[in-house]
Design an enzyme around this catalytic site. Sequence first.
Site, short mmCIF file in Angstrom:
data_model
loop_
_atom_site.label_atom_id
_atom_site.label_comp_id
_atom_site.label_asym_id
_atom_site.label_seq_id
_atom_site.Cartn_x
_atom_site.Cartn_y
_atom_site.Cartn_z
N ASN A 167 0.85 -1.18 0.00
CA ASN A 167 0.00 0.00 0.00
C ASN A 167 0.89 1.24 0.00
O ASN A 167 1.89 1.29 0.72
CB ASN A 167 -0.88 0.02 1.25
CG ASN A 167 -1.78 -1.20 1.34
OD1 ASN A 167 -2.26 -1.70 0.34
ND2 ASN A 167 -1.97 -1.71 2.55
N GLN A 169 -1.88 3.03 3.40
CA GLN A 169 -0.61 2.65 4.04
C GLN A 169 -0.62 3.16 5.48
O GLN A 169 -0.84 4.34 5.71
CB GLN A 169 0.57 3.27 3.27
CG GLN A 169 1.92 2.91 3.87
CD GLN A 169 3.08 3.60 3.17
OE1 GLN A 169 2.88 4.33 2.20
NE2 GLN A 169 4.28 3.38 3.65
N SER A 170 -0.38 2.26 6.45
CA SER A 170 -0.43 2.67 7.85
C SER A 170 0.94 2.65 8.53
O SER A 170 1.08 3.16 9.64
CB SER A 170 -1.41 1.78 8.63
OG SER A 170 -0.99 0.44 8.59
N HIS A 228 7.03 -2.34 3.34
CA HIS A 228 6.65 -3.73 3.62
C HIS A 228 5.77 -4.30 2.51
O HIS A 228 5.09 -3.56 1.80
CB HIS A 228 5.91 -3.83 4.95
CG HIS A 228 4.68 -2.97 5.07
ND1 HIS A 228 4.73 -1.60 5.26
CD2 HIS A 228 3.37 -3.29 5.02
CE1 HIS A 228 3.50 -1.13 5.33
NE2 HIS A 228 2.65 -2.12 5.18
N HIS A 271 2.59 -7.08 1.92
CA HIS A 271 1.54 -7.89 2.55
C HIS A 271 1.43 -9.20 1.79
O HIS A 271 1.43 -9.21 0.55
CB HIS A 271 0.18 -7.19 2.43
CG HIS A 271 0.04 -5.98 3.29
ND1 HIS A 271 -0.48 -6.01 4.56
CD2 HIS A 271 0.36 -4.68 3.06
CE1 HIS A 271 -0.48 -4.79 5.07
NE2 HIS A 271 0.02 -3.96 4.19
#
Length: 104
Positions: free
Chosen positions: A78, A85-86, A91, A93
Site C-alpha cells: 500500500n 498505508q499505515s 513492507h 503484505h
Amino acid sequence: MFCNIVAKTEPADILYEDEEVMVFRNKLTWVPVMLLCIPKNHMTQAKLWTDPILAHVGKIAAYLAAEHCEEGFRILSNFGRHGLQSQEHGHLHMIGGVNLGSYA
Ligand SMILES: [Zn+2]
C-alpha cells in the site's frame, strides 16, 4: 512500529528472519492468513520498491506465502493515504487462506 519489532522491543509472531529480512503476522485479521515481509533496515515504501533488496524481500515473501497458503495468495504494498498505508517502514503484505474473490 516495525523497527521496534526488528529490534525485538515490541512483540510479534515472527515466522522468518535472516540478516536482511523479517516475516511476521499482521495484527489485522481480515482474512485467515495476513503476513508482512519487511527489510530490517528502515526505508520508505518508495525506497523499498526501487532498491535491489526488493528481490530478496519478494523472494522470501513468495516462499512464506506459498507455505501458508497452499491454494494461492496475493502479495501487495500500500502506498500513501489513498493506498491505506499505515506504516512508513516499507513492507509487503501476503494475504490468503481463503478465496480472495469472496472478499472483493
Ligand atoms: Zn522502521
